[in-house]
Design an enzyme around this catalytic site. Structure first.
Site, mmCIF file in Angstrom:
data_model
loop_
_atom_site.group_PDB
_atom_site.id
_atom_site.type_symbol
_atom_site.label_atom_id
_atom_site.label_comp_id
_atom_site.label_asym_id
_atom_site.label_seq_id
_atom_site.Cartn_x
_atom_site.Cartn_y
_atom_site.Cartn_z
ATOM 1 N N SER A 180 0.814 -1.208 0.000
ATOM 2 C CA SER A 180 0.000 0.000 0.000
ATOM 3 C C SER A 180 0.853 1.266 0.000
ATOM 4 C CB SER A 180 -0.910 0.014 1.228
ATOM 5 O OG SER A 180 -1.603 1.240 1.301
ATOM 6 N N SER A 181 0.500 2.203 -0.876
ATOM 7 C CA SER A 181 1.193 3.496 -0.915
ATOM 8 C C SER A 181 0.901 4.316 0.335
ATOM 9 C CB SER A 181 0.762 4.281 -2.155
ATOM 10 O OG SER A 181 -0.622 4.583 -2.099
ATOM 11 N N GLN A 182 -0.070 3.876 1.134
ATOM 12 C CA GLN A 182 -0.399 4.626 2.357
ATOM 13 C C GLN A 182 0.780 4.696 3.322
ATOM 14 O OE1 GLN A 182 -3.794 2.368 3.608
ATOM 15 N NE2 GLN A 182 -5.229 3.500 2.323
ATOM 16 N N ASP B 122 -9.793 1.000 -6.338
ATOM 17 C CA ASP B 122 -11.112 1.311 -5.799
ATOM 18 C C ASP B 122 -12.229 1.282 -6.840
ATOM 19 O OD1 ASP B 122 -10.257 1.518 -3.206
ATOM 20 O OD2 ASP B 122 -10.038 3.688 -3.240
ATOM 21 N N ARG C 107 -12.868 -8.009 -1.693
ATOM 22 C CA ARG C 107 -13.698 -7.483 -2.780
ATOM 23 C C ARG C 107 -13.716 -8.378 -4.009
ATOM 24 N NH1 ARG C 107 -12.305 -0.991 -2.190
ATOM 25 N NH2 ARG C 107 -13.684 -0.649 -0.389
ATOM 26 N N LYS D 232 -19.582 5.119 4.757
ATOM 27 C CA LYS D 232 -18.121 5.140 4.922
ATOM 28 C C LYS D 232 -17.471 6.162 4.000
ATOM 29 C CE LYS D 232 -14.181 2.074 5.465
ATOM 30 N NZ LYS D 232 -13.152 2.875 4.788
#
EC number: 2.5.1.19
Length: 433
Positions: free
Chosen positions: A168-170, A310, A341, A410
């Protein structure tokens, strides 16, 4: 638990897309790290954004709502806030992965003990990148398996940070927020091929707007000067392509919706929805105030999810109604979102008549002529699955019932208000808590 019964009906009209959740997270954080008062406008108070606002309050920022879509932020580094900051705090991330991964290194830029808590699948999202960093830097931490309950104490030290690019780029964004605040200079070195470049572009754009400089050496390394200050300012959040994707996809499938407030030259990785739908045969027209996608005969294509995870659920829906076989690749990270997902898309769309096969890192979709409906489907308590199923209802032969539809709060609390305004027809009911 809530359920919603949606009757088949094409959508028609104009809809203003909510502000970008990705950019709102970043703007709130930058303003909260600032040295004065900022005004952030065009904010949608979704669950995730509320989590980030509360997190920055826990760190010492003063944040007040001044209208239904804007906030005023007195930054943590304002002179009159520095002496009153709490040194023991709890940050409740709710189900927001962005809040968690952005705030872990930010909290370590300040003295004190921080406990991170959350719910849902958030405790299952890997944090190994940070744990390795903690071990290297001697930062104290404890955590629990599969439940978010992480406690950290100690101060982050400047230096070299080696981070894998295929996670994750987070993690990288979190370091980009915090490292400019430290005394020494730092460098983030990317050790593998980098995915989700678009999200890092958003981070670099936001922090630059707030006065922070980071040198990007071709996404292989990021050079960060220490002792920088976030400069407070007024900031308007742009519209969100990941939410616009639902109505653009509805257009491609036969609805007639003008999608308003999407920035044509946006850096959002989810802007890729325009190019993907175009490749599939939809005619995308950009007017003065928005996009319209006309669904001609749709054809299969190869969809690489690496830079735009997403929008994959709703694109899987479009692919299900496109001629030929569509393959979605590099989508393994979708398994650790609010739900798995890939599995959820396969299960729920196949209930409606789609032909989707699941692979370890993607989906294979054989196009069909129509979806049947007449059945109950489940959101898996995932906002993007719920919205995908709502768009699917517009092309079903018979009504569908979506269980646990309220999870749209959300990211897009007013989704079903907009859906109804555009002609969506549904009945809602609750069956207990």
């Amino acid at each position: 638990m809530g359920s919603i019964k949606i009757y088949p009906n094409k959508l028609n009209g104009k809809v203003k897309i909510p502000p970008s959740k990705s950019m709102a997270h970043r703007a709130v954080i930058c303003a909260a790290l600032g040295d004065g008062i900022s005004k952030i406008s065009n904010i949608d108070f979704s669950d995730d954004i509320i989590a980030t606002i509360e997190a920055m309050r826990a760190l010492g920022a003063i944040i007040n709502n001044i209208s239904e879509d804007s906030i005023e932020v007195k930054g943590i580094n304002s002179k009159d806030i520095l002496s009153s900051r709490e040194y023991e705090r709890v940050i409740d991330c709710n189900e927001s992965g962005s809040t968690l991964r952005f705030l872990v290194p930010i909290a370590l830029a300040f003295e004190g003990v921080t406990r991170f808590v959350g719910k849902g699948n958030l405790g299952k999202r890997p944090l190994d990148t940070y744990y390795e960093m903690f071990d290297e830097q001697g930062i104290n931490y404890t955590y629990k398996e599969d439940v978010l309950d992480l406690v950290t104490s100690g101060l982050l030290k400047s230096g070299e940070f080696r981070v894998k690019g295929n996670i994750s780029s987070q993690f990288i964004t979190g370091l980009m927020f915090s490292l400019p605040l430290l005394e020494g200079n730092s460098k983030i070195i990317i050790t593998t091929e980098l995915e989700s470049k678009g999200y890092l572009d958003l981070t670099l754009s936001a922090i630059k707007d707030f006065g922070i400089e980071i040198v990007n050496n071709d996404y292989k390394e990021f050079v960060i000067r220490g002792n920088q200050k976030y400069k407070s300012q007024n900031y308007r959040v742009e519209g969100d392509y990941s939410q616009g994707a639902f109505f653009l996809s509805a257009d491609a499938l036969g609805s007639d919706v003008k999608v308003v407030d999407l920035k044509e030259d946006s850096l959002q990785g989810d802007r890729e929805v325009v190019d993907i739908l175009s490749r599939m045969g939809a005619s995308i027209a950009k007017g003065e105030d928005g996009f319209v996608a006309k669904g001609n005969e749709l054809n299969s294509t190869l969809i690489d999810a690496a830079q735009c995870p997403d929008i994959i659920p709703v694109l899987a829906l479009v692919a299900s109604l496109s001629k030929g076989r569509t393959e979605i690749i590099n989508a393994e990270r979708l398994r650790i979102k609010e739900c798995d997902r890939l599995k959820a898309v396969k299960l729920e769309l196949n209930k409606l008549g789609a032909k989707i096969c699941e692979k370890e890192d993607g989906l294979v979709i054989d196009g069909i002529d129509e979806l049947s409906g007449g059945i109950e489907v489940w959101s898996h308590k995932d906002h993007r699955i719920a919205m995908t199923l709502a768009i699917a209802s517009t092309i079903c032969k018979d009504p569908i019932i979506i269980k646990d539809y309220e999870c749209v709060s959300k990211s897009y609390p007013h989704f079903f208000d907009d859906f109804k305004m555009l002609g969506g027809c549904f009945d809602e009911w609750n069956v207990g808590k």
